[in-house]
Scaffold this active site. Sequence first.
Site, PDB file in Angstrom:
ATOM      1  N   LYS A  22      -3.715   3.844  -0.463  1.00 53.59           N
ATOM      2  CA  LYS A  22      -2.511   5.125  -1.457  1.00 53.59           C
ATOM      3  C   LYS A  22      -1.684   5.229  -2.159  1.00 53.59           C
ATOM      4  CE  LYS A  22       1.182   6.041   0.726  1.00 53.59           C
ATOM      5  NZ  LYS A  22       2.150   6.251   0.446  1.00 53.59           N
ATOM      6  N   ASN A  23      -1.455   3.709  -2.506  1.00 51.44           N
ATOM      7  CA  ASN A  23      -0.808   3.107  -3.265  1.00 51.44           C
ATOM      8  C   ASN A  23      -1.139   3.446  -5.384  1.00 51.44           C
ATOM      9  OD1 ASN A  23       1.186   4.650  -2.196  1.00 51.44           O
ATOM     10  ND2 ASN A  23       2.784   2.523  -1.576  1.00 51.44           N
ATOM     11  N   ARG A  93       7.500  11.902  -2.951  1.00 53.84           N
ATOM     12  CA  ARG A  93       7.986  10.973  -4.308  1.00 53.84           C
ATOM     13  C   ARG A  93       7.585  10.802  -5.600  1.00 53.84           C
ATOM     14  NH1 ARG A  93      12.877  10.226  -3.594  1.00 53.84           N
ATOM     15  NH2 ARG A  93      12.405   8.533  -5.609  1.00 53.84           N
ATOM     16  N   CYS A 117      16.087   9.930  -0.049  1.00 52.91           N
ATOM     17  CA  CYS A 117      14.520   9.789   0.398  1.00 52.91           C
ATOM     18  C   CYS A 117      14.598   9.132   1.941  1.00 52.91           C
ATOM     19  CB  CYS A 117      13.540   8.737   0.290  1.00 52.91           C
ATOM     20  SG  CYS A 117      12.426   8.353   1.045  1.00 52.91           S
ATOM     21  N   ARG A 122      16.624   5.644  -3.467  1.00 47.36           N
ATOM     22  CA  ARG A 122      15.451   5.914  -4.821  1.00 47.36           C
ATOM     23  C   ARG A 122      15.729   6.471  -5.598  1.00 47.36           C
ATOM     24  NH1 ARG A 122       9.938   6.199  -0.954  1.00 47.36           N
ATOM     25  NH2 ARG A 122       9.655   5.313  -3.111  1.00 47.36           N
ATOM     26  N   PRO A 123      16.388   5.914  -6.810  1.00 47.02           N
ATOM     27  CA  PRO A 123      16.632   7.069  -8.342  1.00 47.02           C
ATOM     28  C   PRO A 123      16.054   6.253  -9.259  1.00 47.02           C
ATOM     29  CG  PRO A 123      17.934   5.261  -8.116  1.00 47.02           C
ATOM     30  CD  PRO A 123      16.844   4.781  -6.989  1.00 47.02           C
ATOM     31  N   VAL A 124      15.345   7.457 -10.445  1.00 46.41           N
ATOM     32  CA  VAL A 124      14.166   7.235 -10.987  1.00 46.41           C
ATOM     33  C   VAL A 124      14.729   6.791 -12.887  1.00 46.41           C
ATOM     34  CG1 VAL A 124      12.208   8.574  -9.736  1.00 46.41           C
ATOM     35  CG2 VAL A 124      13.951   9.402 -11.558  1.00 46.41           C
ATOM     36  N   LEU A 126      15.112   4.129 -14.253  1.00 51.24           N
ATOM     37  CA  LEU A 126      14.272   2.538 -14.928  1.00 51.24           C
ATOM     38  C   LEU A 126      13.383   4.455 -15.752  1.00 51.24           C
ATOM     39  CD1 LEU A 126      14.878   0.113 -12.697  1.00 51.24           C
ATOM     40  CD2 LEU A 126      15.798   0.534 -15.181  1.00 51.24           C
ATOM     41  N   ASP A 305       6.360  -2.462   2.368  1.00 51.65           N
ATOM     42  CA  ASP A 305       5.626  -1.981   3.267  1.00 51.65           C
ATOM     43  C   ASP A 305       4.921  -2.471   4.349  1.00 51.65           C
ATOM     44  OD1 ASP A 305       6.245   0.343   1.746  1.00 51.65           O
ATOM     45  OD2 ASP A 305       4.415  -0.268   0.512  1.00 51.65           O
ATOM     46  N   ILE A 327      14.454  -4.294  -1.073  1.00 52.43           N
ATOM     47  CA  ILE A 327      13.995  -3.252  -1.562  1.00 52.43           C
ATOM     48  C   ILE A 327      14.812  -2.433  -1.327  1.00 52.43           C
ATOM     49  CG2 ILE A 327      11.927  -2.566  -2.068  1.00 52.43           C
ATOM     50  CD1 ILE A 327      11.468  -5.291  -2.751  1.00 52.43           C
ATOM     51  N   ARG A 397       0.339  10.603   6.257  1.00 58.61           N
ATOM     52  CA  ARG A 397       0.621  10.153   4.236  1.00 58.61           C
ATOM     53  C   ARG A 397      -0.340   8.986   4.186  1.00 58.61           C
ATOM     54  NH1 ARG A 397       6.298  11.179   3.023  1.00 58.61           N
ATOM     55  NH2 ARG A 397       4.945  10.975   0.502  1.00 58.61           N
TER      56      ARG A 397
HETATM   57  N1  EPU Z   1      14.721   1.802  -9.110  1.00 62.97           N
HETATM   58  C1  EPU Z   1      15.305   1.977  -9.192  1.00 62.97           C
HETATM   59  N2  EPU Z   1      15.226   2.877 -10.430  1.00 62.97           N
HETATM   60  C2  EPU Z   1      14.413   3.175 -10.904  1.00 62.97           C
HETATM   61  C3  EPU Z   1      13.279   2.762  -9.886  1.00 62.97           C
HETATM   62  C4  EPU Z   1      13.187   2.146  -9.151  1.00 62.97           C
HETATM   63  O1  EPU Z   1      17.192   1.989  -9.380  1.00 62.97           O
HETATM   64  O2  EPU Z   1      13.860   3.674 -12.082  1.00 62.97           O
HETATM   65  C5  EPU Z   1      15.135   0.612  -7.035  1.00 62.97           C
HETATM   66  C6  EPU Z   1      14.606   1.735  -6.084  1.00 62.97           C
HETATM   67  O3  EPU Z   1      15.851   2.046  -5.721  1.00 62.97           O
HETATM   68  C7  EPU Z   1      13.995   0.650  -4.758  1.00 62.97           C
HETATM   69  C8  EPU Z   1      13.484  -0.805  -5.768  1.00 62.97           C
HETATM   70  O4  EPU Z   1      13.953  -0.376  -7.467  1.00 62.97           O
HETATM   71  O5  EPU Z   1      15.760  -0.121  -4.614  1.00 62.97           O
HETATM   72  C9  EPU Z   1      11.651  -0.820  -5.982  1.00 62.97           C
HETATM   73  O6  EPU Z   1      11.751   0.926  -5.693  1.00 62.97           O
HETATM   74  P1  EPU Z   1      10.298   0.703  -6.810  1.00 62.97           P
HETATM   75  O7  EPU Z   1      10.474   1.664  -7.773  1.00 62.97           O
HETATM   76  O8  EPU Z   1       9.061  -0.171  -6.528  1.00 62.97           O
HETATM   77  O9  EPU Z   1       8.926   2.267  -4.896  1.00 62.97           O
HETATM   78  P2  EPU Z   1       8.406   2.779  -5.429  1.00 62.97           P
HETATM   79  O10 EPU Z   1       8.091   2.672  -7.089  1.00 62.97           O
HETATM   80  O11 EPU Z   1       8.728   4.579  -5.770  1.00 62.97           O
HETATM   81  C10 EPU Z   1       5.924   2.144  -4.743  1.00 62.97           C
HETATM   82  C11 EPU Z   1       5.661   2.207  -3.248  1.00 62.97           C
HETATM   83  C12 EPU Z   1       6.325   2.113  -2.587  1.00 62.97           C
HETATM   84  C13 EPU Z   1       7.237   1.106  -1.495  1.00 62.97           C
HETATM   85  C14 EPU Z   1       7.449   0.686  -2.852  1.00 62.97           C
HETATM   86  C15 EPU Z   1       7.947  -0.873  -2.908  1.00 62.97           C
HETATM   87  C16 EPU Z   1       4.252   4.376  -4.388  1.00 62.97           C
HETATM   88  C17 EPU Z   1       3.749   5.594  -4.790  1.00 62.97           C
HETATM   89  N3  EPU Z   1       5.098   4.214  -3.624  1.00 62.97           N
HETATM   90  O12 EPU Z   1       7.303   3.080  -4.544  1.00 62.97           O
HETATM   91  O13 EPU Z   1       5.637   2.990  -1.048  1.00 62.97           O
HETATM   92  O14 EPU Z   1       7.625   0.633  -0.884  1.00 62.97           O
HETATM   93  O15 EPU Z   1       7.056   0.753  -3.989  1.00 62.97           O
HETATM   94  O16 EPU Z   1       6.812  -1.487  -3.408  1.00 62.97           O
HETATM   95  O17 EPU Z   1       3.602   3.294  -4.853  1.00 62.97           O
HETATM   96  C18 EPU Z   1       4.865   3.635   0.830  1.00 62.97           C
HETATM   97  O18 EPU Z   1       3.663   3.491   0.936  1.00 62.97           O
HETATM   98  O19 EPU Z   1       5.273   3.815   2.060  1.00 62.97           O
HETATM   99  C19 EPU Z   1       6.303   3.447   0.241  1.00 62.97           C
HETATM  100  C20 EPU Z   1       7.582   3.900  -0.012  1.00 62.97           C
END
Ligand code: EPU
Length: 418
Positions: A22-23, A93, A117, A122-124, A126, A305, A327, A397
Amino acid sequence: MDKLIIQGGFPLNGEIRISGAKNATLPIFCAGLLAESPMRFSNVPHLRDVNTMLLLLAHMGMQVAVDESMNVTLDASKIHNPLAPYEMVKTMRASILVLGPLLARFGKARVSLPGGCAIGSRPVNLHIKGLQAMGAEIHIEHGYIEATAKRLKGARIFMDMVTVTGTENLMMAAALADGITVLENAAREPEVVDLAECLIKMGAKITGAGTDVITIEGVERLQGCDYSIVCDRIETGTYLAAAAMTGGRVKLNNTRADLLEAVIDKLREAGAKISHDANSITIESDGKLKAVNLRTAPHPAFPTDMQAQLMAMNTVADGVAQVTETIFENRFMHVQEMRRMGAEIEVDGHAALVRGAKHLDGTTVMATDLRASAGLVLAGLVARGETIVERIYHLDRGYERIEEKLSQLGARIKRVSS
Ligand code: EPU
Protein backbone atom coordinates in the site's frame (compact mmCIF):
# COMPACT_ATOMS: atom_id res chain seq x y z
CA MET A 1 -20.79 -1.96 8.43
CA ASP A 2 -18.85 -5.20 8.01
CA LYS A 3 -17.29 -7.07 10.89
CA LEU A 4 -15.08 -10.11 11.30
CA ILE A 5 -16.06 -13.08 13.44
CA ILE A 6 -13.12 -15.21 14.56
CA GLN A 7 -13.10 -18.54 16.43
CA GLY A 8 -9.76 -18.60 18.19
CA GLY A 9 -7.42 -21.49 18.83
CA PHE A 10 -6.74 -22.95 15.38
CA PRO A 11 -3.17 -23.24 14.05
CA LEU A 12 -2.26 -21.69 10.70
CA ASN A 13 -0.79 -23.89 7.99
CA GLY A 14 -0.28 -23.53 4.25
CA GLU A 15 0.78 -20.93 1.70
CA ILE A 16 -0.51 -17.50 0.70
CA ARG A 17 0.60 -14.77 -1.65
CA ILE A 18 1.62 -11.40 -0.25
CA SER A 19 0.21 -8.37 -2.08
CA GLY A 20 1.92 -5.24 -3.37
CA ALA A 21 2.67 -2.61 -0.72
CA LYS A 22 0.00 0.00 0.00
CA ASN A 23 2.59 2.54 1.09
CA ALA A 24 4.57 2.09 -2.12
CA THR A 25 1.51 2.16 -4.39
CA LEU A 26 0.20 5.48 -3.08
CA PRO A 27 3.33 7.60 -3.80
CA ILE A 28 4.07 5.73 -7.04
CA PHE A 29 0.59 6.54 -8.39
CA CYS A 30 1.30 10.19 -7.56
CA ALA A 31 4.54 9.92 -9.53
CA GLY A 32 2.21 9.24 -12.47
CA LEU A 33 1.40 12.98 -12.37
CA LEU A 34 4.99 13.68 -13.46
CA ALA A 35 4.91 11.51 -16.59
CA GLU A 36 4.28 12.84 -20.09
CA SER A 37 3.18 9.43 -21.39
CA PRO A 38 0.99 6.71 -19.79
CA MET A 39 2.27 4.53 -16.94
CA ARG A 40 1.30 0.90 -16.33
CA PHE A 41 1.47 -0.65 -12.88
CA SER A 42 1.27 -4.29 -11.80
CA ASN A 43 1.27 -6.02 -8.38
CA VAL A 44 -1.18 -3.32 -7.23
CA PRO A 45 -3.06 -4.29 -4.06
CA HIS A 46 -6.84 -4.11 -4.10
CA LEU A 47 -7.39 -1.82 -1.12
CA ARG A 48 -9.65 1.01 -0.10
CA ASP A 49 -6.75 3.53 0.12
CA VAL A 50 -5.64 2.58 -3.39
CA ASN A 51 -9.16 3.22 -4.71
CA THR A 52 -9.28 6.54 -2.85
CA MET A 53 -6.01 7.60 -4.49
CA LEU A 54 -7.33 6.62 -7.94
CA LEU A 55 -10.50 8.66 -7.30
CA LEU A 56 -8.43 11.65 -6.22
CA LEU A 57 -6.23 11.46 -9.32
CA ALA A 58 -9.26 10.98 -11.58
CA HIS A 59 -10.83 14.05 -9.97
CA MET A 60 -7.80 16.04 -11.19
CA GLY A 61 -8.23 14.79 -14.75
CA MET A 62 -5.98 11.71 -14.64
CA GLN A 63 -7.23 9.06 -17.06
CA VAL A 64 -7.41 5.87 -15.05
CA ALA A 65 -7.93 2.33 -16.34
CA VAL A 66 -7.99 -0.74 -14.11
CA ASP A 67 -8.22 -4.28 -15.51
CA GLU A 68 -9.59 -7.39 -13.77
CA SER A 69 -6.10 -8.27 -12.41
CA MET A 70 -5.71 -4.80 -10.84
CA ASN A 71 -3.19 -3.70 -13.46
CA VAL A 72 -3.55 0.06 -13.49
CA THR A 73 -2.86 2.50 -16.32
CA LEU A 74 -2.53 6.21 -15.54
CA ASP A 75 -2.37 8.95 -18.16
CA ALA A 76 -1.67 12.47 -16.88
CA SER A 77 -1.97 14.21 -20.26
CA LYS A 78 -5.34 15.80 -19.41
CA ILE A 79 -4.80 17.02 -15.83
CA HIS A 80 -6.90 20.20 -15.52
CA ASN A 81 -7.66 20.51 -11.83
CA PRO A 82 -4.61 20.41 -9.51
CA LEU A 83 -6.77 20.18 -6.41
CA ALA A 84 -6.97 17.71 -3.51
CA PRO A 85 -10.23 18.60 -1.74
CA TYR A 86 -10.82 18.27 2.00
CA GLU A 87 -13.40 15.48 1.48
CA MET A 88 -10.68 13.23 0.04
CA VAL A 89 -7.72 14.29 2.18
CA LYS A 90 -9.70 13.72 5.35
CA THR A 91 -10.32 10.09 4.39
CA MET A 92 -6.68 9.49 3.42
CA ARG A 93 -3.77 11.61 4.63
CA ALA A 94 -1.47 10.16 1.95
CA SER A 95 -3.34 12.51 -0.45
CA ILE A 96 -0.65 15.04 0.57
CA LEU A 97 1.62 13.10 -1.83
CA VAL A 98 0.10 14.92 -4.82
CA LEU A 99 1.53 18.25 -3.62
CA GLY A 100 5.15 17.82 -4.79
CA PRO A 101 4.34 16.29 -8.21
CA LEU A 102 1.60 18.84 -9.02
CA LEU A 103 3.85 21.74 -8.18
CA ALA A 104 6.81 20.35 -10.12
CA ARG A 105 4.85 19.47 -13.25
CA PHE A 106 2.04 22.04 -13.39
CA GLY A 107 3.43 24.90 -11.28
CA LYS A 108 0.48 24.99 -8.91
CA ALA A 109 -1.40 22.91 -6.39
CA ARG A 110 -4.23 23.35 -3.94
CA VAL A 111 -4.23 20.62 -1.33
CA SER A 112 -6.33 20.50 1.81
CA LEU A 113 -4.22 20.56 4.96
CA PRO A 114 -4.64 17.16 6.59
CA GLY A 115 -6.20 17.44 10.02
CA GLY A 116 -5.37 15.41 13.13
CA CYS A 117 -5.43 11.66 12.92
CA ALA A 118 -6.29 8.78 15.25
CA ILE A 119 -2.62 7.86 15.78
CA GLY A 120 -1.14 11.33 16.27
CA SER A 121 -1.08 14.97 15.18
CA ARG A 122 0.95 14.20 12.02
CA PRO A 123 1.91 17.67 10.76
CA VAL A 124 3.22 18.23 7.19
CA ASN A 125 5.47 21.20 8.00
CA LEU A 126 8.56 19.44 6.60
CA HIS A 127 6.87 18.83 3.22
CA ILE A 128 6.03 22.54 3.04
CA LYS A 129 9.43 23.76 4.28
CA GLY A 130 11.24 21.59 1.74
CA LEU A 131 9.15 22.84 -1.17
CA GLN A 132 9.67 26.44 -0.02
CA ALA A 133 13.43 25.81 0.02
CA MET A 134 13.01 24.79 -3.63
CA GLY A 135 11.43 28.17 -4.39
CA ALA A 136 7.71 27.42 -4.07
CA GLU A 137 5.38 30.16 -2.83
CA ILE A 138 3.16 28.52 -0.24
CA HIS A 139 0.32 30.00 1.82
CA ILE A 140 -2.20 28.33 4.03
CA GLU A 141 -5.64 29.78 3.26
CA HIS A 142 -9.03 28.51 4.43
CA GLY A 143 -7.49 25.19 5.47
CA TYR A 144 -5.77 24.66 2.11
CA ILE A 145 -2.11 24.62 1.12
CA GLU A 146 -1.99 27.04 -1.84
CA ALA A 147 1.27 26.48 -3.67
CA THR A 148 2.76 27.97 -6.83
CA ALA A 149 6.16 27.85 -8.49
CA LYS A 150 7.49 28.79 -11.95
CA ARG A 151 10.06 26.01 -11.95
CA LEU A 152 11.27 24.52 -8.71
CA LYS A 153 15.00 24.90 -8.05
CA GLY A 154 17.30 22.29 -6.61
CA ALA A 155 18.23 22.86 -2.97
CA ARG A 156 20.01 21.25 -0.02
CA ILE A 157 17.25 20.27 2.42
CA PHE A 158 17.79 18.97 5.91
CA MET A 159 14.72 17.34 7.50
CA ASP A 160 14.92 17.52 11.26
CA MET A 161 12.67 14.46 11.60
CA VAL A 162 12.70 11.39 9.42
CA THR A 163 9.49 11.56 7.39
CA VAL A 164 8.48 8.91 4.87
CA THR A 165 5.89 10.80 2.81
CA GLY A 166 7.89 14.03 3.30
CA THR A 167 10.93 12.40 1.68
CA GLU A 168 8.71 11.00 -1.11
CA ASN A 169 7.01 14.35 -1.82
CA LEU A 170 10.32 16.21 -2.04
CA MET A 171 11.99 13.49 -4.12
CA MET A 172 9.14 13.66 -6.68
CA ALA A 173 9.26 17.48 -6.76
CA ALA A 174 13.05 17.49 -7.15
CA ALA A 175 12.91 15.04 -10.06
CA LEU A 176 11.63 17.83 -12.36
CA ALA A 177 13.36 20.78 -10.62
CA ASP A 178 16.13 22.88 -12.12
CA GLY A 179 19.43 21.69 -10.62
CA ILE A 180 20.49 19.35 -7.86
CA THR A 181 18.55 18.64 -4.67
CA VAL A 182 20.13 16.90 -1.70
CA LEU A 183 17.74 15.48 0.90
CA GLU A 184 19.51 14.99 4.23
CA ASN A 185 18.15 12.83 7.04
CA ALA A 186 15.94 11.22 4.39
CA ALA A 187 13.69 8.25 5.19
CA ARG A 188 15.25 4.88 4.24
CA GLU A 189 12.02 2.86 4.09
CA PRO A 190 11.77 0.27 1.26
CA GLU A 191 8.77 2.19 -0.10
CA VAL A 192 11.00 5.27 -0.60
CA VAL A 193 13.44 3.05 -2.50
CA ASP A 194 10.61 1.60 -4.62
CA LEU A 195 9.42 5.10 -5.54
CA ALA A 196 13.00 6.09 -6.44
CA GLU A 197 13.35 3.01 -8.65
CA CYS A 198 10.11 3.87 -10.44
CA LEU A 199 11.20 7.51 -10.93
CA ILE A 200 14.58 6.33 -12.29
CA LYS A 201 12.73 4.10 -14.77
CA MET A 202 10.76 7.21 -15.79
CA GLY A 203 14.04 9.02 -16.54
CA ALA A 204 14.85 10.68 -13.19
CA LYS A 205 18.42 10.96 -11.93
CA ILE A 206 18.42 9.81 -8.31
CA THR A 207 21.18 8.31 -6.18
CA GLY A 208 21.29 7.33 -2.52
CA ALA A 209 17.69 6.10 -2.05
CA GLY A 210 17.79 3.66 0.87
CA THR A 211 20.41 5.81 2.66
CA ASP A 212 19.79 8.98 4.64
CA VAL A 213 21.19 11.24 1.90
CA ILE A 214 19.33 11.22 -1.42
CA THR A 215 20.63 13.26 -4.34
CA ILE A 216 18.31 14.16 -7.20
CA GLU A 217 19.47 15.90 -10.37
CA GLY A 218 16.39 17.46 -11.92
CA VAL A 219 15.51 16.65 -15.53
CA GLU A 220 13.31 18.52 -18.05
CA ARG A 221 10.75 15.76 -18.53
CA LEU A 222 9.79 12.30 -17.33
CA GLN A 223 8.13 9.54 -19.35
CA GLY A 224 5.74 6.77 -18.41
CA CYS A 225 6.98 3.22 -17.87
CA ASP A 226 5.80 -0.22 -16.74
CA TYR A 227 6.35 -0.79 -13.04
CA SER A 228 5.66 -3.64 -10.65
CA ILE A 229 5.05 -2.50 -7.04
CA VAL A 230 7.27 -3.94 -4.27
CA CYS A 231 5.72 -6.49 -1.89
CA ASP A 232 4.06 -5.35 1.34
CA ARG A 233 6.49 -5.86 4.23
CA ILE A 234 3.86 -4.94 6.83
CA GLU A 235 1.32 -7.42 5.47
CA THR A 236 4.17 -9.97 5.46
CA GLY A 237 5.05 -9.20 9.08
CA THR A 238 1.42 -9.38 10.13
CA TYR A 239 0.98 -12.94 8.76
CA LEU A 240 4.34 -13.98 10.25
CA ALA A 241 3.23 -12.75 13.68
CA ALA A 242 -0.13 -14.51 13.24
CA ALA A 243 1.57 -17.84 12.49
CA ALA A 244 4.06 -17.39 15.34
CA MET A 245 1.15 -16.93 17.74
CA THR A 246 -1.19 -19.68 16.55
CA GLY A 247 1.55 -22.20 15.83
CA GLY A 248 1.83 -24.04 12.52
CA ARG A 249 3.89 -23.80 9.34
CA VAL A 250 3.17 -21.00 6.90
CA LYS A 251 4.89 -20.05 3.66
CA LEU A 252 4.44 -16.51 2.36
CA ASN A 253 5.10 -16.14 -1.37
CA ASN A 254 5.89 -13.01 -3.42
CA THR A 255 7.70 -11.33 -0.53
CA ARG A 256 11.24 -10.50 0.60
CA ALA A 257 12.86 -11.12 3.98
CA ASP A 258 15.43 -8.34 3.49
CA LEU A 259 12.66 -5.73 3.79
CA LEU A 260 11.73 -6.66 7.35
CA GLU A 261 14.84 -7.88 9.12
CA ALA A 262 14.00 -6.11 12.40
CA VAL A 263 10.61 -7.87 12.54
CA ILE A 264 12.06 -11.29 11.64
CA ASP A 265 14.73 -10.84 14.35
CA LYS A 266 12.05 -10.22 16.97
CA LEU A 267 9.99 -13.23 15.87
CA ARG A 268 13.09 -15.43 16.06
CA GLU A 269 13.91 -14.02 19.50
CA ALA A 270 10.36 -14.99 20.53
CA GLY A 271 11.04 -18.57 19.44
CA ALA A 272 9.70 -18.90 15.87
CA LYS A 273 11.82 -20.60 13.20
CA ILE A 274 12.05 -18.56 10.02
CA SER A 275 13.76 -19.37 6.73
CA HIS A 276 13.58 -17.67 3.37
CA ASP A 277 14.66 -17.62 -0.23
CA ALA A 278 14.71 -14.70 -2.65
CA ASN A 279 10.93 -14.71 -3.11
CA SER A 280 9.35 -16.30 -0.06
CA ILE A 281 9.49 -16.63 3.72
CA THR A 282 8.56 -19.72 5.75
CA ILE A 283 7.75 -19.66 9.45
CA GLU A 284 7.36 -22.59 11.84
CA SER A 285 6.17 -22.17 15.39
CA ASP A 286 4.78 -24.31 18.18
CA GLY A 287 2.89 -21.26 19.48
CA LYS A 288 4.91 -21.18 22.71
CA LEU A 289 6.64 -17.83 22.57
CA LYS A 290 8.89 -15.74 24.79
CA ALA A 291 8.08 -12.07 25.45
CA VAL A 292 10.23 -9.65 23.40
CA ASN A 293 11.00 -5.98 24.07
CA LEU A 294 10.74 -3.67 21.12
CA ARG A 295 11.15 -0.02 20.26
CA THR A 296 9.77 1.52 17.08
CA ALA A 297 11.97 3.84 15.02
CA PRO A 298 12.50 4.72 11.33
CA HIS A 299 13.72 1.97 8.98
CA PRO A 300 15.79 -0.18 9.29
CA ALA A 301 14.72 -0.29 12.97
CA PHE A 302 11.45 -1.88 14.11
CA PRO A 303 8.49 -0.37 12.17
CA THR A 304 5.69 1.43 14.01
CA ASP A 305 3.27 -0.26 11.58
CA MET A 306 4.09 -3.63 13.25
CA GLN A 307 3.88 -2.44 16.87
CA ALA A 308 0.24 -3.41 17.52
CA GLN A 309 0.71 -6.90 16.01
CA LEU A 310 3.76 -7.67 18.18
CA MET A 311 1.97 -6.20 21.18
CA ALA A 312 -0.76 -8.81 20.51
CA MET A 313 1.94 -11.48 20.36
CA ASN A 314 3.42 -10.35 23.68
CA THR A 315 0.03 -10.54 25.39
CA VAL A 316 0.19 -14.35 25.15
CA ALA A 317 3.97 -14.85 25.37
CA ASP A 318 5.89 -16.11 28.36
CA GLY A 319 7.33 -13.21 30.41
CA VAL A 320 7.16 -9.42 30.43
CA ALA A 321 7.89 -7.17 27.47
CA GLN A 322 8.42 -3.44 27.15
CA VAL A 323 6.98 -1.96 23.95
CA THR A 324 8.12 1.60 23.21
CA GLU A 325 6.52 3.72 20.48
CA THR A 326 8.71 6.62 19.32
CA ILE A 327 7.07 7.62 16.02
CA PHE A 328 3.46 8.50 16.81
CA GLU A 329 2.20 9.90 20.11
CA ASN A 330 -1.12 8.07 20.18
CA ARG A 331 -0.49 4.61 18.80
CA PHE A 332 -1.58 2.48 21.76
CA MET A 333 -5.28 2.50 21.04
CA HIS A 334 -5.41 -1.27 20.74
CA VAL A 335 -4.34 -1.55 24.38
CA GLN A 336 -7.77 -0.86 25.89
CA GLU A 337 -9.39 -3.37 23.58
CA MET A 338 -6.74 -6.05 24.20
CA ARG A 339 -7.26 -5.51 27.94
CA ARG A 340 -10.93 -6.27 27.42
CA MET A 341 -9.78 -9.63 26.05
CA GLY A 342 -7.81 -10.29 29.25
CA ALA A 343 -4.42 -8.88 28.25
CA GLU A 344 -2.28 -7.40 31.00
CA ILE A 345 -0.85 -4.15 29.70
CA GLU A 346 0.15 -0.97 31.52
CA VAL A 347 0.87 2.18 29.56
CA ASP A 348 3.17 4.91 30.78
CA GLY A 349 3.59 7.63 28.15
CA HIS A 350 5.33 6.16 25.13
CA ALA A 351 6.00 2.79 26.76
CA ALA A 352 3.74 -0.16 27.47
CA LEU A 353 4.56 -3.01 29.80
CA VAL A 354 2.97 -6.26 28.63
CA ARG A 355 2.74 -9.26 30.96
CA GLY A 356 2.07 -12.43 29.05
CA ALA A 357 -1.29 -13.94 30.06
CA LYS A 358 -2.12 -17.68 29.98
CA HIS A 359 -4.89 -16.98 27.53
CA LEU A 360 -7.05 -14.24 26.02
CA ASP A 361 -10.85 -14.42 25.92
CA GLY A 362 -12.83 -13.58 22.82
CA THR A 363 -15.21 -10.60 22.97
CA THR A 364 -16.41 -7.76 20.73
CA VAL A 365 -13.65 -5.25 19.98
CA MET A 366 -13.02 -2.42 17.57
CA ALA A 367 -10.14 -0.16 16.65
CA THR A 368 -9.75 3.29 15.20
CA ASP A 369 -6.81 2.63 12.92
CA LEU A 370 -5.52 0.08 10.49
CA ARG A 371 -2.63 -1.57 12.35
CA ALA A 372 -4.46 -1.55 15.70
CA SER A 373 -7.26 -3.48 13.96
CA ALA A 374 -4.70 -5.99 12.66
CA GLY A 375 -3.40 -6.44 16.22
CA LEU A 376 -6.94 -7.23 17.38
CA VAL A 377 -7.43 -9.82 14.61
CA LEU A 378 -4.22 -11.54 15.74
CA ALA A 379 -5.41 -11.52 19.35
CA GLY A 380 -8.70 -13.05 18.16
CA LEU A 381 -6.87 -15.90 16.39
CA VAL A 382 -5.51 -17.16 19.72
CA ALA A 383 -8.32 -16.11 22.09
CA ARG A 384 -10.66 -18.65 23.65
CA GLY A 385 -14.04 -18.61 21.94
CA GLU A 386 -15.40 -15.98 19.60
CA THR A 387 -13.92 -12.55 18.88
CA ILE A 388 -15.90 -10.03 16.87
CA VAL A 389 -13.80 -7.26 15.31
CA GLU A 390 -15.95 -4.28 14.38
CA ARG A 391 -15.22 -1.26 12.14
CA ILE A 392 -13.14 -3.36 9.78
CA TYR A 393 -13.21 -0.64 7.14
CA HIS A 394 -9.86 0.30 8.72
CA LEU A 395 -8.50 -3.14 7.84
CA ASP A 396 -9.82 -2.84 4.29
CA ARG A 397 -7.62 0.24 3.83
CA GLY A 398 -4.46 -1.82 4.12
CA TYR A 399 -5.03 -5.60 4.05
CA GLU A 400 -6.21 -7.23 0.84
CA ARG A 401 -8.88 -9.89 1.57
CA ILE A 402 -7.51 -10.56 5.06
CA GLU A 403 -10.29 -13.01 5.97
CA GLU A 404 -9.78 -14.98 2.74
CA LYS A 405 -6.03 -15.24 3.24
CA LEU A 406 -6.40 -16.29 6.89
CA SER A 407 -9.13 -18.81 5.98
CA GLN A 408 -6.84 -20.27 3.34
CA LEU A 409 -4.36 -20.91 6.17
CA GLY A 410 -6.97 -22.67 8.29
CA ALA A 411 -8.22 -19.84 10.51
CA ARG A 412 -11.94 -19.85 11.41
CA ILE A 413 -12.77 -16.33 10.32
CA LYS A 414 -15.66 -14.86 8.39
CA ARG A 415 -16.85 -11.43 7.32
CA VAL A 416 -20.44 -10.49 8.01
CA SER A 417 -22.32 -7.37 6.95
CA SER A 418 -24.66 -5.81 9.42
N1 EPU B 1 6.41 14.62 11.04
C1 EPU B 1 6.57 15.96 11.32
N2 EPU B 1 6.49 16.85 10.29
C2 EPU B 1 6.29 16.47 9.01
C3 EPU B 1 6.14 15.10 8.71
C4 EPU B 1 6.21 14.19 9.76
O1 EPU B 1 6.74 16.36 12.48
O2 EPU B 1 6.23 17.33 8.12
C5 EPU B 1 6.48 13.63 12.13
C6 EPU B 1 5.17 12.85 12.32
O3 EPU B 1 4.25 13.55 13.12
C7 EPU B 1 5.66 11.57 12.95
C8 EPU B 1 7.03 11.37 12.29
O4 EPU B 1 7.41 12.64 11.76
O5 EPU B 1 5.83 11.76 14.33
C9 EPU B 1 7.06 10.34 11.20
O6 EPU B 1 5.97 10.55 10.31
P1 EPU B 1 6.06 10.23 8.75
O7 EPU B 1 5.95 11.53 8.02
O8 EPU B 1 7.24 9.38 8.47
O9 EPU B 1 4.73 9.40 8.52
P2 EPU B 1 3.89 9.42 7.19
O10 EPU B 1 4.80 9.63 6.05
O11 EPU B 1 2.72 10.30 7.34
C10 EPU B 1 4.13 6.88 6.61
C11 EPU B 1 3.19 5.73 6.39
C12 EPU B 1 2.58 5.31 7.73
C13 EPU B 1 3.72 4.91 8.67
C14 EPU B 1 4.71 6.08 8.81
C15 EPU B 1 5.92 5.76 9.65
C16 EPU B 1 2.43 6.11 4.14
C17 EPU B 1 1.32 6.47 3.22
N3 EPU B 1 2.16 6.13 5.44
O12 EPU B 1 3.34 7.93 7.16
O13 EPU B 1 1.76 4.17 7.47
O14 EPU B 1 3.21 4.58 9.93
O15 EPU B 1 5.17 6.50 7.51
O16 EPU B 1 6.61 4.69 9.11
O17 EPU B 1 3.52 5.78 3.70
C18 EPU B 1 0.00 2.67 7.87
O18 EPU B 1 0.26 2.13 6.78
O19 EPU B 1 -0.79 2.15 8.70
C19 EPU B 1 0.62 3.94 8.21
C20 EPU B 1 0.15 4.76 9.14
